[in-house]
Design an enzyme around this catalytic site. Sequence first.
Site, short mmCIF file in Angstrom:
data_model
loop_
_atom_site.label_atom_id
_atom_site.label_comp_id
_atom_site.label_asym_id
_atom_site.label_seq_id
_atom_site.Cartn_x
_atom_site.Cartn_y
_atom_site.Cartn_z
N HIS A 1 -9.73 1.29 5.18
CA HIS A 1 -8.24 1.58 5.68
C HIS A 1 -8.54 2.62 6.80
O HIS A 1 -9.35 3.35 6.78
CB HIS A 1 -7.29 2.13 4.71
CG HIS A 1 -5.91 2.09 5.21
ND1 HIS A 1 -5.36 3.03 6.07
CD2 HIS A 1 -4.92 0.91 5.25
CE1 HIS A 1 -4.09 2.67 6.58
NE2 HIS A 1 -3.67 1.65 6.12
N GLU B 1 -7.04 4.93 7.93
CA GLU B 1 -6.72 6.35 7.51
C GLU B 1 -7.95 6.91 6.75
O GLU B 1 -8.36 7.86 6.80
CB GLU B 1 -5.35 6.38 6.62
CG GLU B 1 -4.18 6.26 7.55
CD GLU B 1 -2.91 5.67 6.78
OE1 GLU B 1 -2.95 5.80 5.56
OE2 GLU B 1 -2.09 5.15 7.53
N GLY C 1 2.36 2.57 10.63
CA GLY C 1 3.58 3.34 10.71
C GLY C 1 4.23 3.72 12.01
O GLY C 1 5.00 4.76 11.88
N SER D 1 3.30 -1.98 10.40
CA SER D 1 4.84 -2.14 10.83
C SER D 1 5.18 -3.44 10.34
O SER D 1 6.23 -4.01 11.13
CB SER D 1 5.02 -1.79 12.29
OG SER D 1 4.77 -0.38 12.47
N LYS E 1 0.10 4.28 -0.35
CA LYS E 1 -0.50 5.49 0.14
C LYS E 1 -0.38 6.54 -0.57
O LYS E 1 -0.23 6.43 -1.72
CB LYS E 1 -0.22 5.82 1.75
CG LYS E 1 -0.06 4.28 2.45
CD LYS E 1 -0.07 4.56 3.96
CE LYS E 1 -0.29 3.16 4.87
NZ LYS E 1 -0.22 3.58 6.22
N GLU F 1 -5.57 -4.81 10.65
CA GLU F 1 -4.41 -3.61 10.83
C GLU F 1 -4.80 -2.92 12.05
O GLU F 1 -5.57 -1.86 12.17
CB GLU F 1 -4.46 -2.69 9.82
CG GLU F 1 -4.21 -3.48 8.41
CD GLU F 1 -3.42 -2.30 7.50
OE1 GLU F 1 -2.24 -2.56 6.99
OE2 GLU F 1 -4.17 -1.13 7.18
N ASN G 1 0.95 -1.29 -0.04
CA ASN G 1 0.00 -0.11 0.07
C ASN G 1 0.73 1.11 -0.04
O ASN G 1 1.43 1.73 1.04
CB ASN G 1 -1.04 0.03 1.06
CG ASN G 1 -1.80 1.12 1.60
OD1 ASN G 1 -1.90 2.13 0.62
ND2 ASN G 1 -2.47 1.30 2.61
P1 PGA Z 1 2.56 0.39 7.61
O1 PGA Z 1 1.36 0.61 7.09
O2 PGA Z 1 3.28 -0.81 7.17
O3 PGA Z 1 3.54 1.54 7.07
O4 PGA Z 1 2.48 0.23 9.30
C1 PGA Z 1 0.48 -0.38 7.13
C2 PGA Z 1 -0.85 -0.05 6.18
O5 PGA Z 1 -1.34 1.10 6.69
O6 PGA Z 1 -1.46 -0.72 5.41
#
Ligand code: PGA
Length: 259
Positions: free
Chosen positions: A104, A106, A180, A220, A14, A174, A12
């Site tokens: 997601h 976000e 992140g 992560s 983003k 998640e 992803n």
């Molecule tokens: P990350 O994000 O691997 O940077 O923690 C995962 C995600 O949001 O899909």
Amino acid sequence: MAQGRRPLIAGNWKMNGLWDDGVERAETLMRLMQDAEAAQGPLPFDLLLCPPATLIGVVHFTLANTSITVGGQDCHTKASGAHTGDVSASMLKDLDCTHVIVGHSERRADHAESDAVVEAKAQAAVAAGLCAIVCVGETEAQRDAGRTAEIVARQVKGSIPTGANSQNLVVAYEPVWAIGTGKTPTAPEVQEVHALIRARLADLIGAAEAAKTRILYGGSVKPSNAKELLALPDVDGALVGGASLVAGDFWAIAAASTA
Ligand code: PGA
């Protein structure tokens, strides 16, 4: 990973990357894959890249002669219409996308997307012939309050569309606090939530389909923790954010799924 469920490693990106970055990253990944295939034959996992909407076309073009597929990061609930700035599932399908991420955290946080909206988006994805990657996960406060199982079960029940099956649905667990941050739940904690998701899926789509549905872990994931996470019995792949922006790291995560 149980036998019969082929690992899916999804990147992803983003809101990251301009044209040249996207092409270079896709080309590097393609070369890593071709080298591995030359040495070992066809690879036992699926790779998916979800670039920003602006790069889906060029990344797909770059990867045209490979088995790496492309997907969207979100879609609208409707197939077309007066929705300025939005992208529909059928538009993604038109670009040869195979998957789209919906729900997601976000999106849930930045755009106030409820379970009902996520379900409608997943429904639109399935109707357009895409596989919906439905994301669920608790916040840190919810985990600290001992509410992880309740929150995840509610999101699964509220976000999975009718008519879902192991072909048109992937679930991604998640934990919001792991995205992140460099923090992850322990391996037993991840397995516990994945088993719970599969049990709730069995209630919704039947035990046989639930047993075949891929449940990804995200938050992560990096080369150093991928092997332990991907070896868990109910973890069938990873949804990778930050580490998917470095082709070598993304490849190392994918390779760990078969280690
Ligand atoms: P990350 O994000 O691997 O940077 O923690 C995962 C995600 O949001 O899909």
